[in-house]
Motif scaffolding. Sequence first.
Motif: not given
Lengths: 240, 240
Positions: A29, B43-46, B15-18, A33, A39-41
Motif C-alpha cells: 500500500a 476484503r478491504v475497500v475504500s 488502509i489502502l493508502s498505507g 501510493t 490501490l483500490r481493493e
Amino acid sequence: MQNPTAAMLVIGDEILSGRTRDANMYHLAGQLTEHGIDLREVRVVSDDAAAIVSAVQALSAAYDSVFTSGGIGPTHDDITADCIAAAFSDHIDVRDDARALLQAHYDRNGQELNDARLRMARIPDSATLIDNPVSVAPGFTVQNVHVMAGVPSVFQAMFTSVLPTLTGGAPLLSQTLRIDLGEGDIAGPLGALADDFADLSIGSYPFQKDGKYGANIVIRGQDSARIDAAMVRLKAAFPV
Amino acid sequence: MQNPTAAMLVIGDEILSGRTRDANMYHLAGQLTEHGIDLREVRVVSDDAAAIVSAVQALSAAYDSVFTSGGIGPTHDDITADCIAAAFSDHIDVRDDARALLQAHYDRNGQELNDARLRMARIPDSATLIDNPVSVAPGFTVQNVHVMAGVPSVFQAMFTSVLPTLTGGAPLLSQTLRIDLGEGDIAGPLGALADDFADLSIGSYPFQKDGKYGANIVIRGQDSARIDAAMVRLKAAFPV
C-alpha cells in the motif's frame, strides 16, 4: 488525470487464522501510493483453489494491475501458480528457464534440486519471470497479475523487481493536521471544506489517547497548491 | 461437523493508502478462530459507496456472518451505515434509541449533540444496536452483518458485545513444529503426511532468520487425538 488502479490478493490460511499478522499489504500500500498507483481493493483468501481462481479473475478484470502474495513455495499447500494458470486457462508445467535458475542455485549450495523444489519451477506458459534476489525461486507475471512470495523479505524484493515495469501516475501528495477535538466537533467545518475542495480527498482518522479524543485530518491530492489552500482553510477553522 | 463461516470487510482509504496498518483484521481473525468460527475471506475497500455496497452483498450471501470495521463516525467520509441500508434495501434515518444513547452521553459530558454527532444515530430500521462501552455511539447488526467502528479499542469492545450472539463451533486446535530446514527438504514427507491426514489442515510457513531457512509446520483440526498422531509422524520424519 486518473491514476492507474491496482488490487492485492493475499493468499494464505495463516492470515485468516490470526496466526500471522499480514505485513505485505501494508508494504505494498505504501509503495503503490508513493508511485502514483491507486490501490483500490485488497482481498485475503485461504489456500483454496476455487477461492483463489475466482478472486484472481474478478480483480484482474476490475483493476489495471493485481499483486498476489503467498502460496508459491515447494510444499503441498502452495497452489497459487496452478490457480493462476487455471484462472487464465493457461498451460502450466516445470519451465526450463525457471528450472535453470533453481539448478544453478542448488548446485552452488551443494543441495539437491528434488521434486519438491522443482515445483517452484512450475510456471504458466505465458508468464514472464519476476527476479528473486533473496532466494532465487522466481515470481511471475501473467497478463496484469504479478505473482509474488508471501515471506515479507522476498515479497519486497520481488516488488522491487516488478516496479520498473509498472506504469505509475502522479504521486499522491498529502498533508496531515492533528486536531485535539472529538470528531463531532470537527465534522461540520470539515464537511464544508470537503464540499469546497471536491477535487481533493479529505479523510478524518479518529484516535483516542490517554482518554482524550482527537483526529488526524489527511488531505490528499495531486496538486500541492490546492492542498496548501485547503490546509490554510482547515487551520483557520481549528486554530491551535 | 462444519464450523460456521465468516468474512470481514475493512472500510477505509487509510488502509489502502498505507497510512495506517490494519489492526482489526488480526484481532478478529484470532478471536474467531478461538471461538470456532472459520474466517474465510477478508476484503478491504475504500470509502466508496458502490464498492462498499457490492462487497457487503457478496460477502453476506456467501458466508454465515460478516463483520465490518470503519466508517461509522460523524464526519463526511463516514458512509458505512447508509451503504449497509442500501445493500439491504432498508430505510435509514436518525433512530430514537440511538439518539437517546448519544443525548445522555453528551449531556453527561456537557457537550452538544450537534448535527454531526447525530449522524452517528443514523441506523437502518431493521438493525439491532451493538453496545459500545468505550465511546457510546453504537454499532449495529442487520441480518448477518455486524457493523463496527474502525478505531481498534472500539472495534474490540463492540466485538465483545456481539460475541454472545454468535453461534460458535468446535474450537480449532493447533500444534506447531519448527523445522530448521528449507521447505524444499520438508515438502516431500510433509505432502505424504497431508495425504494421510486429509481431515486435518497442515500448513507450512517458511521463514528466514540470520540467513538460515526454516519453516513452522502448523497442524490444525478439531480432533486433538488426530493432531497428536500427525505430530508424532511429523517428528519421526524430522528428528531434531
